[in-house]
Structures are given as structure tokens and as C-alpha cells.
Design an enzyme around this catalytic site. Structure first.
Site, PDB file in Angstrom:
ATOM      1  N   SER A  10       3.922 -15.654 -34.159  1.00 25.36           N
ATOM      2  CA  SER A  10       2.983 -16.619 -34.714  1.00 25.36           C
ATOM      3  C   SER A  10       2.910 -16.584 -36.229  1.00 25.36           C
ATOM      4  CB  SER A  10       1.580 -16.379 -34.149  1.00 25.36           C
ATOM      5  OG  SER A  10       1.595 -16.544 -32.759  1.00 25.36           O
ATOM      6  N   THR A  11       3.118 -15.415 -36.828  1.00 23.77           N
ATOM      7  CA  THR A  11       2.939 -15.293 -38.270  1.00 23.77           C
ATOM      8  C   THR A  11       4.113 -14.570 -38.907  1.00 23.77           C
ATOM      9  OG1 THR A  11       1.739 -13.203 -38.064  1.00 23.77           O
ATOM     10  CG2 THR A  11       0.420 -15.223 -38.059  1.00 23.77           C
TER      11      THR A  11
END
Length: 185
Positions: A10-11
Site C-alpha cells: 500500500s505504501t
């Protein structure tokens, strides 16, 4: 019949290599990966590319169901799209495949668990923010794009596409910033 791996984080501070290595060890001929939230399918171009090129007998493989998606409907739609192409979906942890009916049932349950986990994460985040606000230590998210630079480039006559290219963001972000600061694109 190809095994195609899909890795997602996600990041940018998360590491894709563990997923990629595991997928390669499991025999994936190709591993595609991306850094994007699994909250929805929007913007997940690597996943879309994999699904588009699946052939009958191919297998889409992910390490965990939450890598495929954190929304039950998205997970089931992905499985359905793979089915329509005659391909299978395999989750490695726990090992579940759509090659049999029981695998489909388990995948539905796992998709629901991933969605519930996403809700819990958001709830804990919201509680943490409220607690930080109460303690007067919450500063909000960091502004990642220099609004003044966007305004200056716009005032210099650059259009949103040129500005987005120059500062490395999406054109939609430029439009939002210009709208927020009251400038017309």
C-alpha cells in the site's frame, strides 16, 4: 499454462521483495507488482493487465488474499473475471485455489475477513487521530505537493497536464489544488 504472480503493497515504506521472492519460489513465470492501496481496484493497472492477458489454464497467484483486495466484492469480481478467462486464482497463505468449489467458498470467507480487517484498521486510525487531537498533538497529514509551486506554474501559463508532468503528480491533483486555492486551470 502460466503461473502469474501479483504482489502489492500500500505504501512506499513497505517492501515488495518478500512477496516477489515467495511467488517466484512457488513457480511463477512472471511476477507483476505495484504500490497502491487494496481498498479498491481503482488505479491498479498491473492487476488489470494480468487479468486482461490470462489464458485458459493460467493461474493468478498472490501470497495473501488482502494482496488481491480488501473488499469482498472486488475479490469476488477478480475471481469471476479469472473464471471467465478459464484461469484460476491461488492464495498461498492459507493455500486456497479456485480449482475446486470448496476453494471458492473459502475465498469468499477470506475476502470478507480482509474487508472486516480493513474496517478495523480504519477504525483504529480514526480513534488514534481523535486521541491525538484531544491531546493537541495531531498535525494532520503532510502536504506532499507545494501548492505555491502549482500556483506559480499556473500563473506562468502552464496547463494542468504540463504542471502535473513537471512536479510528478496526477493531473487530477493539479485540478484539485487549483480549485482549493481559487485559481482557474
Amino acid at each position: 499454462m502460466a503461473k502469474i504472480g501479483y504482489a502489492r503493497v500500500s505504501t512506499t515504506d513497505q517492501d515488495l521483495s518478500i512477496q516477489q521472492d515467495r511467488l517466484k519460489r512457488e513457480g511463477c513465470d512472471l511476477v507483476r507488482s505495484e504500490m497502491i492501496s487494496g481498498a479498491s481496484r481503482a488505479g491498479r493497472s498491473e492487476l488489470a493487465t494480468i487479468i486482461e492477458f490470462l489464458r485458459p489454464g493460467d493461474e493468478l497467484m498472490v501470497t495473501r488474499i488482502d494482496r488481491l483486495g480488501r473488499d469482498t466484492r472486488d475479490v469476488l469480481n477478480i475471481v469471476h473475471e479469472c473464471d471467465e478467462r478459464g484461469a484460476f486464482v491461488t492464495i498461498l497463505d492459507p493455500h486456497v485455489s479456485t480449482r475446486g468449489e470448496m476453494g471458492r467458498v473459502v475465498m469468499t470467507v477470506l475476502g470478507m475477513v480482509a474487508q472486516m480487517e480493513r474496517r478495523f484498521i480504519k477504525e483504529r486510525q480514526r480513534e488514534g487521530i481523535e486521541r491525538a487531537k484531544g491531546n493537541r498533538v495531531y498535525k494532520g497529514g503532510k502536504r506532499r505537493i507545494d501548492y505555491e509551486l502549482v500556483k506559480r506554474l499556473s500563473d506562468d501559463g502552464q496547463n494542468p497536464t504540463e504542471i502535473a508532468r513537471a512536479i510528478g503528480c496526477s493531473r487530477m491533483q493539479v485540478y484539485r489544488i487549483l480549485s482549493a486555492i481559487g485559481a482557474n486551470p
